[in-house]
Design a protein around this motif. Structure first.
Motif, PDB file in Angstrom:
ATOM      1  N   TRP A 163       0.769  -1.172  -0.048  1.00  0.00           N
ATOM      2  CA  TRP A 163      -0.017  -0.020   0.098  1.00  0.00           C
ATOM      3  C   TRP A 163       0.948   1.150   0.106  1.00  0.00           C
ATOM      4  O   TRP A 163       1.646   1.741   0.802  1.00  0.00           O
ATOM      5  CB  TRP A 163      -0.811  -0.296   1.338  1.00  0.00           C
ATOM      6  CG  TRP A 163      -2.126  -0.775   1.023  1.00  0.00           C
ATOM      7  CD1 TRP A 163      -3.355  -0.084   0.821  1.00  0.00           C
ATOM      8  CD2 TRP A 163      -2.342  -2.161   0.998  1.00  0.00           C
ATOM      9  NE1 TRP A 163      -4.319  -1.455   0.484  1.00  0.00           N
ATOM     10  CE2 TRP A 163      -3.655  -2.373   0.652  1.00  0.00           C
ATOM     11  CE3 TRP A 163      -1.516  -3.411   1.276  1.00  0.00           C
ATOM     12  CZ2 TRP A 163      -4.286  -3.630   0.797  1.00  0.00           C
ATOM     13  CZ3 TRP A 163      -2.207  -4.630   1.275  1.00  0.00           C
ATOM     14  CH2 TRP A 163      -3.375  -4.816   0.868  1.00  0.00           C
ATOM     15  N   TYR A 166      -0.991   6.411   2.631  1.00  0.00           N
ATOM     16  CA  TYR A 166      -2.059   6.441   3.659  1.00  0.00           C
ATOM     17  C   TYR A 166      -2.687   8.097   3.946  1.00  0.00           C
ATOM     18  O   TYR A 166      -1.696   8.999   3.808  1.00  0.00           O
ATOM     19  CB  TYR A 166      -1.749   5.682   4.848  1.00  0.00           C
ATOM     20  CG  TYR A 166      -0.512   6.308   5.690  1.00  0.00           C
ATOM     21  CD1 TYR A 166      -0.718   7.329   6.690  1.00  0.00           C
ATOM     22  CD2 TYR A 166       0.673   6.095   5.341  1.00  0.00           C
ATOM     23  CE1 TYR A 166       0.217   7.828   7.492  1.00  0.00           C
ATOM     24  CE2 TYR A 166       1.796   6.710   6.103  1.00  0.00           C
ATOM     25  CZ  TYR A 166       1.598   7.708   6.897  1.00  0.00           C
ATOM     26  OH  TYR A 166       2.495   8.220   7.941  1.00  0.00           O
ATOM     27  N   LEU A 198     -11.239   2.001  -5.260  1.00  0.00           N
ATOM     28  CA  LEU A 198     -11.195   2.264  -3.726  1.00  0.00           C
ATOM     29  C   LEU A 198     -11.803   1.322  -2.862  1.00  0.00           C
ATOM     30  O   LEU A 198     -11.547   1.149  -1.745  1.00  0.00           O
ATOM     31  CB  LEU A 198     -11.737   3.709  -3.601  1.00  0.00           C
ATOM     32  CG  LEU A 198     -10.904   4.880  -4.446  1.00  0.00           C
ATOM     33  CD1 LEU A 198     -11.801   6.224  -4.095  1.00  0.00           C
ATOM     34  CD2 LEU A 198      -9.726   4.958  -3.267  1.00  0.00           C
ATOM     35  N   GLU A 201      -9.176  -1.353  -2.316  1.00  0.00           N
ATOM     36  CA  GLU A 201      -8.022  -0.840  -1.888  1.00  0.00           C
ATOM     37  C   GLU A 201      -7.844  -0.638  -0.571  1.00  0.00           C
ATOM     38  O   GLU A 201      -6.836  -0.846   0.182  1.00  0.00           O
ATOM     39  CB  GLU A 201      -7.340   0.049  -2.867  1.00  0.00           C
ATOM     40  CG  GLU A 201      -7.107  -0.347  -4.171  1.00  0.00           C
ATOM     41  CD  GLU A 201      -6.536   0.739  -5.041  1.00  0.00           C
ATOM     42  OE1 GLU A 201      -5.834   1.391  -4.586  1.00  0.00           O
ATOM     43  OE2 GLU A 201      -7.299   0.940  -6.108  1.00  0.00           O
ATOM     44  N   ILE A 202      -8.929   0.194  -0.040  1.00  0.00           N
ATOM     45  CA  ILE A 202      -8.813   1.059   1.347  1.00  0.00           C
ATOM     46  C   ILE A 202      -8.976   0.000   2.452  1.00  0.00           C
ATOM     47  O   ILE A 202      -9.742  -0.837   2.469  1.00  0.00           O
ATOM     48  CB  ILE A 202      -9.896   1.836   1.473  1.00  0.00           C
ATOM     49  CG1 ILE A 202      -9.495   3.102   0.529  1.00  0.00           C
ATOM     50  CG2 ILE A 202     -10.390   2.184   2.934  1.00  0.00           C
ATOM     51  CD1 ILE A 202     -10.440   4.342   0.797  1.00  0.00           C
ATOM     52  N   VAL A 221     -16.576   1.686   1.839  1.00  0.00           N
ATOM     53  CA  VAL A 221     -16.515   2.726   1.106  1.00  0.00           C
ATOM     54  C   VAL A 221     -17.586   3.208   0.291  1.00  0.00           C
ATOM     55  O   VAL A 221     -18.175   2.067  -0.239  1.00  0.00           O
ATOM     56  CB  VAL A 221     -15.009   2.449   0.363  1.00  0.00           C
ATOM     57  CG1 VAL A 221     -14.839   3.646  -0.672  1.00  0.00           C
ATOM     58  CG2 VAL A 221     -13.759   2.315   1.022  1.00  0.00           C
ATOM     59  N   VAL A 256     -15.590   7.104   3.601  1.00  0.00           N
ATOM     60  CA  VAL A 256     -15.305   6.100   4.589  1.00  0.00           C
ATOM     61  C   VAL A 256     -15.931   6.237   5.928  1.00  0.00           C
ATOM     62  O   VAL A 256     -15.738   6.912   6.538  1.00  0.00           O
ATOM     63  CB  VAL A 256     -13.647   5.705   4.553  1.00  0.00           C
ATOM     64  CG1 VAL A 256     -13.207   4.559   5.278  1.00  0.00           C
ATOM     65  CG2 VAL A 256     -13.001   5.804   2.936  1.00  0.00           C
ATOM     66  N   ILE A 272      -5.745   5.186   7.060  1.00  0.00           N
ATOM     67  CA  ILE A 272      -6.348   4.697   6.108  1.00  0.00           C
ATOM     68  C   ILE A 272      -5.559   4.579   5.053  1.00  0.00           C
ATOM     69  O   ILE A 272      -4.987   5.563   4.060  1.00  0.00           O
ATOM     70  CB  ILE A 272      -7.618   5.752   5.750  1.00  0.00           C
ATOM     71  CG1 ILE A 272      -8.488   5.976   6.943  1.00  0.00           C
ATOM     72  CG2 ILE A 272      -8.243   5.204   4.428  1.00  0.00           C
ATOM     73  CD1 ILE A 272      -9.345   6.919   6.525  1.00  0.00           C
ATOM     74  N   TYR A 273      -4.938   3.458   4.654  1.00  0.00           N
ATOM     75  CA  TYR A 273      -4.155   3.079   3.402  1.00  0.00           C
ATOM     76  C   TYR A 273      -4.780   2.931   2.261  1.00  0.00           C
ATOM     77  O   TYR A 273      -6.244   2.333   2.169  1.00  0.00           O
ATOM     78  CB  TYR A 273      -3.617   1.884   3.853  1.00  0.00           C
ATOM     79  CG  TYR A 273      -2.303   1.856   5.022  1.00  0.00           C
ATOM     80  CD1 TYR A 273      -1.177   2.011   4.501  1.00  0.00           C
ATOM     81  CD2 TYR A 273      -2.877   1.849   6.298  1.00  0.00           C
ATOM     82  CE1 TYR A 273      -0.123   2.407   5.455  1.00  0.00           C
ATOM     83  CE2 TYR A 273      -1.665   2.086   7.202  1.00  0.00           C
ATOM     84  CZ  TYR A 273      -0.307   2.469   6.692  1.00  0.00           C
ATOM     85  OH  TYR A 273       0.732   2.551   7.667  1.00  0.00           O
ATOM     86  N   TYR A 274      -4.224   3.183   0.975  1.00  0.00           N
ATOM     87  CA  TYR A 274      -4.756   3.154  -0.301  1.00  0.00           C
ATOM     88  C   TYR A 274      -3.485   3.099  -1.138  1.00  0.00           C
ATOM     89  O   TYR A 274      -2.568   3.012  -1.010  1.00  0.00           O
ATOM     90  CB  TYR A 274      -5.732   4.297  -0.617  1.00  0.00           C
ATOM     91  CG  TYR A 274      -4.623   5.567  -0.463  1.00  0.00           C
ATOM     92  CD1 TYR A 274      -4.344   6.279  -1.676  1.00  0.00           C
ATOM     93  CD2 TYR A 274      -4.484   6.354   0.606  1.00  0.00           C
ATOM     94  CE1 TYR A 274      -3.970   7.483  -1.677  1.00  0.00           C
ATOM     95  CE2 TYR A 274      -3.892   7.641   0.591  1.00  0.00           C
ATOM     96  CZ  TYR A 274      -3.453   8.110  -0.570  1.00  0.00           C
ATOM     97  OH  TYR A 274      -2.770   9.136  -0.496  1.00  0.00           O
TER      98      TYR A 274
END
Length: 607
Positions: A163, A166, A198, A201-202, A221, A256, A272-274
């Motif tokens: 990731w 964030y 998203l 991924e999140i 999300v 989110v 919050i990782y993306y």
């Protein structure tokens, strides 16, 4: 190019081309430097350094890690100390890097910088300081620097490096009530090239404040929106050259929702990782479940079962799961729902409420582990002059749900009744009512089972809470007033004696009278609902087991909690594509206020 833009670009070029300054002289000392974990005051992986200059000077600071210049660097005076357990008060955003002119003399400053470090890895950190005689860059400026190799802490794992980025959210509790698995919601922006999917991924990771370990929390999300238009960079005024700095960038936004655990009177960091195109879909399960199709959804959690009306989508039946034999319902008049309003009576047209919708309204729902909704909006039935909306929010593990109602008057309506926030139950299901009387400063209770029909119990429009309960079944239903606002665009707001009231007949209900001549002394006088008027409500509806000695005690406790929601603070890394200068578009010609700014009046203190 206007004068302000030209000056800003000069400021930018003055810092990034250090060859224009004099040769380095003097020594910059790094008295302390360390890599740190996220905590509420600095809610991201970072380094912090205490510096010492050879003499007091105005300065600009640049931090370079392994050859890469960091964009997120905060400069503090040496005597400023943030409270580590609380969100920071002092921050300079990228727009301030060029516009904020600082004539403070620094001697022992401190800096913090966003650095996504990995445990056990060693980083070469170079800190450069531009020493200046004035706030503007000059060839007479001196640049001094110092380098330090710093090893990252070991033993506490960071999140998966696949990731790439964030965002940080600080969640704070203010009511002195510890929160467990409480839903919070945050809006997040992204650059389009950071986003693949998203929803896939999140990930939301909580930072354990005792040892900085991470643990994952259920999230969802929703409401993803994309704005693709790019700034053409065309000149803002005729005969100007093409601009170099965009006014905006294409952006993707989403909401989110996640479950937060925050001890009483404390703050906690969530990361919050993306930006991981290879991320796999992650499923979370909680007790929040939704069945059926709009509008007639059935919503379940461990505390409640709630059924929405099959035509209007309004609350139709509620069951407290500890008392399955005593559901709450109405079904006595017209649409039969529990929740009725917004509504208007403008004869010779019939009464019309949002609960009277018969599938002609707009409908939307969200379903996930942290949040479920039923959302409905459109014209009031047979009254195109008025738009209204009803939105419900349901949560895992909660004995309450939220209802937000809005009404907009598009054309003036001459009416006998304008109401909102109505809850209607079958009369035999309720024995008593209670509410907090703000004028008498005490709780009022009333035996509504034996109340004469069509007796009104009045209370103030901003009553903080109302409850119905049954002493025999032990079931209570309360409304907790979270938001209440009336406004008007075309004119001053115009309401006739607004108040809340309870009344009984074959049913028992409470509602808000915004303008209600229908129940006033002269019940046939007409009151205009004026064009441009806006009416807004948000209530928490709580279903509970009554306390024997004080039947409304749970309502008081939940009122304190729900009227003091968790506070949210978003912190984001400065992306490398963010311009180091700023251009703004002004409505009329004239000065911006920044031309030839004299900073001498702002103090000249050595720090």
């Amino acid at each position: 190019m206007n004068k302000l833009e030209f000056l800003l670009i000069l400021c930018f070029l003055g810092f990034v081309t250090p060859a224009q300054a004099k040769d380095n002289s003097g020594v910059l000392k790094i008295n302390s430097i360390e890599l740190g974990y996220p905590h509420p005051a600095v809610p991201f992986y970072h380094f912090k350094a205490g510096l010492e200059l050879p003499e007091a000077s105005m300065i600009e600071i640049e931090a370079v890690v392994d050859g890469r210049s960091l964009r997120f660097v905060n400069l503090y005076s040496g005597d400023i100390h943030e409270e580590a357990g609380r969100p920071a008060n002092i921050h300079r955003p990228p727009s301030g890097y060029a516009l904020s002119q600082d004539n403070t003399l620094y001697k022992t400053p401190c800096i913090t910088a966003w650095l996504k470090w990995e445990p056990g890895k060693t980083y070469r950190i170079e800190i450069k300081a531009r020493l200046k005689k004035s706030v503007k860059p000059s060839p007479d400026d001196r640049i001094i620097s110092a380098v330090s190799d710093v090893k990252a802490p070991e033993g506490v794992a960071v999140f998966d490096p696949d990731w790439k980025a964030y965002k940080s959210v600080v969640v704070s509790e203010t009511a002195g009530i510890g929160r467990e698995s409480e839903t919070v919601e945050v809006l997040l922006p992204f650059y389009p090239d950071e986003v693949t999917d998203l929803k896939r991924e999140i990930r939301v990771m909580a930072v354990n404040p005792s040892d900085y370990s991470l643990y994952e929390t259920p999230c969802q999300v929703f409401e993803i929106r994309k704005y693709d238009d790019k700034d053409s960079l065309n000149p803002l005024e005729p005969d100007q050259p093409k601009r170099q700095i965009p006014l905006w960038m294409p952006t993707v936004t989403c909401k989110v929702a996640f479950l937060a655990d925050v001890p009483a009177k404390s703050s906690k960091v969530y990361l919050i990782y993306y930006n991981n195109s290879k991320a796999l879909t992650k499923s979370y399960r909680t007790d929040l479940q939704v069945q059926g199709e709009l509008p007639g959804l059935s919503i379940d959690n461990d505390k409640l079962n709630i059924v929405l009306h099959p035509q209007s989508g309004h609350i139709d039946e509620i069951t407290l799961k500890t008392h399955p034999g005593h559901p709450l319902f109405h079904r006595m008049e017209t649409n039969g729902a529990i929740h009725w309003n917004p509504g208007i009576y403008a004869p010779p047209r019939a009464w019309t409420h949002t609960a009277d919708w018969k599938l002609e309204q707009n409908m939307y729902s969200i379903s996930g582990p942290a949040l479920a909704t039923g959302e409905f909006w459109g014209h009031l039935r047979n009254m195109s002059e008025v738009d209204a909306s009803v939105r419900y929010e349901f949560f895992p593990g909660a004995p309450y749900f939220f209802a937000t109602t809005d009404m907009r008057i598009n054309e003036t309506v001459q009416c006998l009744a304008l109401r909102n926030a109505e809850i209607v139950l079958k009369r035999e299901l309720i024995t008593h009512a209670a509410w907090y009387d703000v004028i008498r400063d005490r709780v009022m209770t009333y035996d509504v089972l034996h109340m004469a029909d069509l007796t009104d119990l009045k209370m103030e429009a901003d009553v903080p809470w109302i409850t119905f309960y049954n002493e025999e079944t032990g079931v209570g239903f309360a409304g907790i007033n979270l938001e209440y606002a009336n406004a008007s665009l075309e004119s001053r707001k115009s309401l006739l004696n607004p108040y809340m009231y309870i009344t009984g007949g074959p049913w028992i209900y409470w509602t808000r009278a915004l303008s209600l001549s229908f129940l006033a002394s002269n019940m046939q006088q007409v009151i205009p609902a004026v064009k441009g008027s806006l009416f807004h409500e948000k209530w928490a509806y709580l279903v509970y087991q009554i306390d024997g000695e004080t039947p409304y005690k749970p309502v008081i406790e939940w009122t304190k909690r729900l009227t003091n929601p968790l506070r949210i603070r978003l912190e984001e890394e400065v992306d490398e594509r963010v311009s180091r200068s700023l251009v703004e578009v002004y409505m009329d010609e004239g000065k911006s206020g920044w031309e030839e700014r004299e900073t001498g009046n702002h103090g000249h203190t050595e720090r």
